[in-house]
Design a protein around this motif. Structure first.
Motif, PDB file in Angstrom:
ATOM      1  N   PHE A 126       0.837  -1.197   0.000  1.00  0.00           N
ATOM      2  CA  PHE A 126       0.000   0.000   0.000  1.00  0.00           C
ATOM      3  C   PHE A 126       0.875   1.251   0.000  1.00  0.00           C
ATOM      4  CE2 PHE A 126      -1.990   3.462   2.293  1.00  0.00           C
ATOM      5  CZ  PHE A 126      -3.254   3.551   1.717  1.00  0.00           C
ATOM      6  N   HIS A 149      -3.501   3.998   5.229  1.00  0.00           N
ATOM      7  CA  HIS A 149      -3.803   2.559   5.133  1.00  0.00           C
ATOM      8  C   HIS A 149      -4.820   2.140   6.190  1.00  0.00           C
ATOM      9  CE1 HIS A 149      -2.845  -1.750   6.009  1.00  0.00           C
ATOM     10  NE2 HIS A 149      -2.865  -1.812   4.695  1.00  0.00           N
ATOM     11  N   GLU A 172      -7.812   1.334   3.869  1.00  0.00           N
ATOM     12  CA  GLU A 172      -7.841  -0.107   3.583  1.00  0.00           C
ATOM     13  C   GLU A 172      -8.366  -0.930   4.741  1.00  0.00           C
ATOM     14  OE1 GLU A 172      -5.074  -3.590   1.651  1.00  0.00           O
ATOM     15  OE2 GLU A 172      -4.636  -1.503   1.259  1.00  0.00           O
ATOM     16  N   VAL A 197      -6.808   1.599  -2.982  1.00  0.00           N
ATOM     17  CA  VAL A 197      -7.688   0.595  -2.372  1.00  0.00           C
ATOM     18  C   VAL A 197      -8.797   0.196  -3.342  1.00  0.00           C
ATOM     19  CG1 VAL A 197      -9.389   0.209  -0.524  1.00  0.00           C
ATOM     20  CG2 VAL A 197      -7.171   1.253  -0.002  1.00  0.00           C
ATOM     21  N   THR A 212      -7.306  -1.921  -6.096  1.00  0.00           N
ATOM     22  CA  THR A 212      -6.931  -3.237  -5.583  1.00  0.00           C
ATOM     23  C   THR A 212      -8.170  -4.097  -5.371  1.00  0.00           C
ATOM     24  OG1 THR A 212      -5.005  -2.273  -4.510  1.00  0.00           O
ATOM     25  CG2 THR A 212      -5.702  -4.440  -3.729  1.00  0.00           C
TER      26      THR A 212
END
Length: 186
Positions: free
Chosen positions: A17, A50, A54, A178, A181
């Protein structure tokens, strides 16, 4: 984390990340602006992004205290001194700058990146133990809220417009990373 994407692309979810977000357009300069103007630790900023984006968790000032307790000595005694020497070699002392000192500067940059990746790994270890409530809102809003906690823990004034824009750029890139991904993995 200069040229961090060249350092490694494998590793923990936090490392992937951080490297992915740091490599996004405008993020390195946004991180460096906050590092230089406010004294923020770029790894702590990326960890916060993060944690919010995430992990979808609320970061608190108490969390920042715990995280800083783990990384501050390493950052102060290893990362910063490497950075200071690397930066100093851009203009001196004699015989710098020359070809020999440029090679040394490159080696220091690689060591600085390794030291920052070690710091990032330490943040992950602590982050995995933090008890935190789920965050609400969009991915970008969660990242922005977590980044704001880091900034407020460091400064006791309102951010200027450049600092706010830098934090927003990091949050936007974190959300894009994010979201991208998530789309790729489904």
């Amino acid at each position: 984390m200069r040229n961090a994407t060249e350092a490694r692309v494998s590793g923990s979810d936090l490392e992937r990340f951080a490297l992915g977000v740091y490599g996004a357009e405008g993020v390195s300069s946004a991180c460096l602006l906050l590092q230089e103007s406010v004294g923020l630790d770029v790894n702590l900023l990326l960890f916060a992004a993060h944690f919010g984006a995430e992990k979808g968790r609320i970061l608190t000032p108490s969390h920042i205290d715990v995280l800083r307790g783990r990384i501050d000595p390493w950052h102060a005694e290893v990362v910063r001194p490497l950075r200071v020497v690397r930066k100093r070699l851009k203009s001196g002392p004699a015989p710098a700058p020359d070809a020999r000192t440029a090679e040394l500067r490159s080696a220091l940059q690689r060591l600085e990146i390794q030291a920052e990746l070690i710091e990032l790994a330490e943040l992950k270890v602590v982050g995995d133990t933090l008890e935190a409530e789920p965050a609400i809102g969009t991915t970008a809003a969660r990242a922005a809220a977590a980044i704001d906690v880091v900034v407020r823990a460091e400064i006791d004034r309102e951010q200027d417009s450049d600092e706010r824009a830098a934090a927003a750029r990091i949050a936007t890139a974190a959300a894009a990373f994010v979201d991208n991904t998530t789309r790729v993995s489904t």
